[in-house]
Design a protein around this motif. Sequence first.
Motif, PDB file in Angstrom:
ATOM      1  N   THR A 155      -4.187  -4.406  -8.446  1.00  0.00           N
ATOM      2  CA  THR A 155      -3.915  -3.154  -7.738  1.00  0.00           C
ATOM      3  C   THR A 155      -5.068  -2.177  -7.918  1.00  0.00           C
ATOM      4  OG1 THR A 155      -1.539  -3.419  -8.072  1.00  0.00           O
ATOM      5  CG2 THR A 155      -2.314  -1.200  -7.558  1.00  0.00           C
ATOM      6  N   TYR A 195      -2.900   0.154  -3.842  1.00  0.00           N
ATOM      7  CA  TYR A 195      -2.803  -0.955  -2.900  1.00  0.00           C
ATOM      8  C   TYR A 195      -3.191  -2.265  -3.572  1.00  0.00           C
ATOM      9  CZ  TYR A 195      -7.872  -0.328  -2.227  1.00  0.00           C
ATOM     10  OH  TYR A 195      -9.222  -0.190  -2.425  1.00  0.00           O
ATOM     11  N   TYR A 204       0.863  -1.182   0.000  1.00  0.00           N
ATOM     12  CA  TYR A 204       0.000   0.000   0.000  1.00  0.00           C
ATOM     13  C   TYR A 204       0.897   1.229   0.000  1.00  0.00           C
ATOM     14  CZ  TYR A 204      -4.304   2.562   1.322  1.00  0.00           C
ATOM     15  OH  TYR A 204      -5.407   3.385   1.349  1.00  0.00           O
TER      16      TYR A 204
END
Length: 137
Positions: A94, A87, A55
């Motif tokens: 993602t 993240y 993250y």
Amino acid sequence: MYTTPYTVGIELEMGLDEARGIIEAELKEAGFGVLTEIDVRKTMREKLDVEFRPYVILGACNPQIAHQAFQEELEIGALLPCNVILYQNERGGTNVAIMDPMAALGLTRNSGLTSKAEQVKQMLVGTLERVQSKVAQ
């Protein structure tokens, strides 16, 4: 594209590092620089000794628009830069999301800043759209 009350985001089927390279290139193309970076996973490990998903929080800024905003209201620095988060999601891809400048700068109730917030939002959403388009090709 998805939204929350304070973000606009996209989901990408790629790892965080690859997504980050693409988003940073598109931010630069749109006139934004990355001023700050927070590696949340690393910070959680170092400060709390806990594991966390990959993250990253990037602080993106368009210097020209930021300068104009400072001319409107000096305290605006408390709401800058615009955060871009990346993240790892549950599927191994993602998520990339931008802070909605309208939500943040709307707190000021300054009409001059509202127009700048709308301009920045359009630029950042356009960046997400270009990333999605590139990845889809």
